[in-house]
Scaffold this motif. Sequence first.
Motif, PDB file in Angstrom:
ATOM      1  N   ARG A  38      82.844 110.145  49.759  1.00 31.55           N
ATOM      2  CA  ARG A  38      81.537 110.425  50.233  1.00 31.55           C
ATOM      3  C   ARG A  38      81.676 110.778  51.735  1.00 31.55           C
ATOM      4  NH1 ARG A  38      80.261 105.763  47.512  1.00 31.55           N
ATOM      5  NH2 ARG A  38      80.143 104.705  49.350  1.00 31.55           N
ATOM      6  N   TYR A  39      82.276 110.353  52.447  1.00 34.53           N
ATOM      7  CA  TYR A  39      82.523 110.381  54.000  1.00 34.53           C
ATOM      8  C   TYR A  39      83.172 111.980  54.097  1.00 34.53           C
ATOM      9  CZ  TYR A  39      84.522 109.873  58.527  1.00 34.53           C
ATOM     10  OH  TYR A  39      84.802 109.912  60.033  1.00 34.53           O
ATOM     11  N   GLY A  42      80.709 114.572  53.077  1.00 30.97           N
ATOM     12  CA  GLY A  42      79.629 114.579  54.022  1.00 30.97           C
ATOM     13  C   GLY A  42      79.958 115.229  55.383  1.00 30.97           C
ATOM     14  N   GLN A  43      81.189 114.899  55.932  1.00 35.78           N
ATOM     15  CA  GLN A  43      81.587 115.547  57.115  1.00 35.78           C
ATOM     16  C   GLN A  43      81.915 117.144  56.713  1.00 35.78           C
ATOM     17  OE1 GLN A  43      85.515 116.322  58.622  1.00 35.78           O
ATOM     18  NE2 GLN A  43      85.107 115.490  60.624  1.00 35.78           N
ATOM     19  N   ARG A 107      73.549 106.932  60.809  1.00 35.96           N
ATOM     20  CA  ARG A 107      72.722 107.590  59.901  1.00 35.96           C
ATOM     21  C   ARG A 107      71.653 108.554  60.662  1.00 35.96           C
ATOM     22  NH1 ARG A 107      71.524 103.075  55.233  1.00 35.96           N
ATOM     23  NH2 ARG A 107      70.598 102.195  57.328  1.00 35.96           N
ATOM     24  N   THR A 151      79.291 111.390  62.720  1.00 33.80           N
ATOM     25  CA  THR A 151      80.251 111.386  61.584  1.00 33.80           C
ATOM     26  C   THR A 151      81.785 110.942  61.936  1.00 33.80           C
ATOM     27  OG1 THR A 151      78.738 112.959  60.504  1.00 33.80           O
ATOM     28  CG2 THR A 151      80.728 112.557  59.621  1.00 33.80           C
ATOM     29  N   PHE A 211      76.168 111.449  51.388  1.00 36.55           N
ATOM     30  CA  PHE A 211      76.983 110.321  52.411  1.00 36.55           C
ATOM     31  C   PHE A 211      76.190 109.302  53.216  1.00 36.55           C
ATOM     32  CE2 PHE A 211      78.886 109.525  56.576  1.00 36.55           C
ATOM     33  CZ  PHE A 211      79.526 108.713  56.473  1.00 36.55           C
ATOM     34  N   LEU A 215      75.999 105.210  52.925  1.00 37.78           N
ATOM     35  CA  LEU A 215      76.378 104.438  54.160  1.00 37.78           C
ATOM     36  C   LEU A 215      75.615 103.207  54.740  1.00 37.78           C
ATOM     37  CD1 LEU A 215      78.540 104.524  56.344  1.00 37.78           C
ATOM     38  CD2 LEU A 215      76.932 105.993  57.786  1.00 37.78           C
TER      39      LEU A 215
END
Length: 437
Positions: A38-39, A42-43, A107, A151, A211, A215
């Motif tokens: 997910r990280y 997301g980036q 977030r 991020t 993401f 988180l």
Amino acid sequence: MTQTQHPVPAAAGSTAESTAERMMRLTGQHVGAGFITRYVLGQLGVWIALMTPAAVTLSLRVGDVDPANKAASLSLIAGLGAACALFANPIFGRLSDKSTSRFGQRRPFILGGVLVGIIATFFLGAATTIPMIAVAWCIAQVGFNTALAATVAVLPERVPAHKRGRVSAWLGSGSQVGAVAGTFLVQGTGTQGVWMFLAPAALALVLVVVFVAGLKEAPRTRAEVGRFRLADIFTALWINPFRFPAFGLAWVGRFLVWTALALLTTYKTYFLSDHLGLPKEALPNLLFISMLALAASVFVSSLLAGWLSDIVKRRKVFVIAASLGYAAAMIVVATATGFDGFLLGVVIGGLSQGAYMGVDYALVSDVLPDSDTEAAKGMGVFNLSSTVPQTVAPVLAPVLLLIGATPGSQNYVALYVGAAVFALLGAAAIAVIRGVR
């Protein structure tokens, strides 16, 4: 988006916690395959939204609005946007460090930055004058770089040291994978109207929301993060390189190599059309092919370099070799007489860039000052090493393009030979770092 926290108590008699261990205890969130996936995605979403205009659509829109002066106009707009990114990344990273929001430190800045960037992207697509394009691109840079600052702080803050090389590798390939993903979407939307800007932005929003929704963060108190002062905005831009020489040299090395990269990325469209004489209608397809080759090269080499660096527990040798490889790639591009030669240089550059990006985040995480309390500031200052070149390159490029040029023409050979020199200097800066292998 708030979540119930279940802190994990520290083991009795344990040694001092690392930042990642402390965050895991406070949030109860294990950093495993799901979190990392997910990280990384997301980036990647942020990079898709940012790199598609930077790599393709911005130059096309500028060319449509101001065809007679497109190179000068693009240099101006790219330089202004990079200047905004230069300030936004560390300043909003610092503000993120100081946040006591019940939604967490990272977030709100990740999601808010992306939303601002997407709104600006819509106006970028609808712009009909150079000033309108410039304003929209500056706002987009501020928004997306705010998201990037928050991020990237997740890496030293949440990822254990023994996993950082591999995670750094995935993050390192994000900008190039984002550019090729955006270029692919533009193939379907065409090169007119707002959809070539909005389609990448929509995909980016989905990946970022997934993401952010997953988180877990433990809200910080004012006593923990310290009182916010106006001076924090100015100190956000600076880490003393004499006090932290390893960090300073890592910054300089990346700055020099990224200056070389910016010279290739910003002017590749005009290199293909003006230097190699390729027709404008063929450019979207040729750019897609070159960006796909670049992204594939970056992706493979970054994962391999990151994995190997974790195994051998060395960072510098990979970064030095990658810098030398990129210098060689710029010479290949400079001497290309057709698209095939250009593509070969792009592939060599991609392999080198991937090896660099697959390790440099891990390298700087190992030498990052005050990572316990100021991870976003430190990573934001480090990210200046990749945003400042976007300001420097448009200033250097016209000078390099004029070296040995005939009246009415521009010397792209000199441009990419100059890029090779910057990459060589970057290798030298990394070679003299002490205190990290």
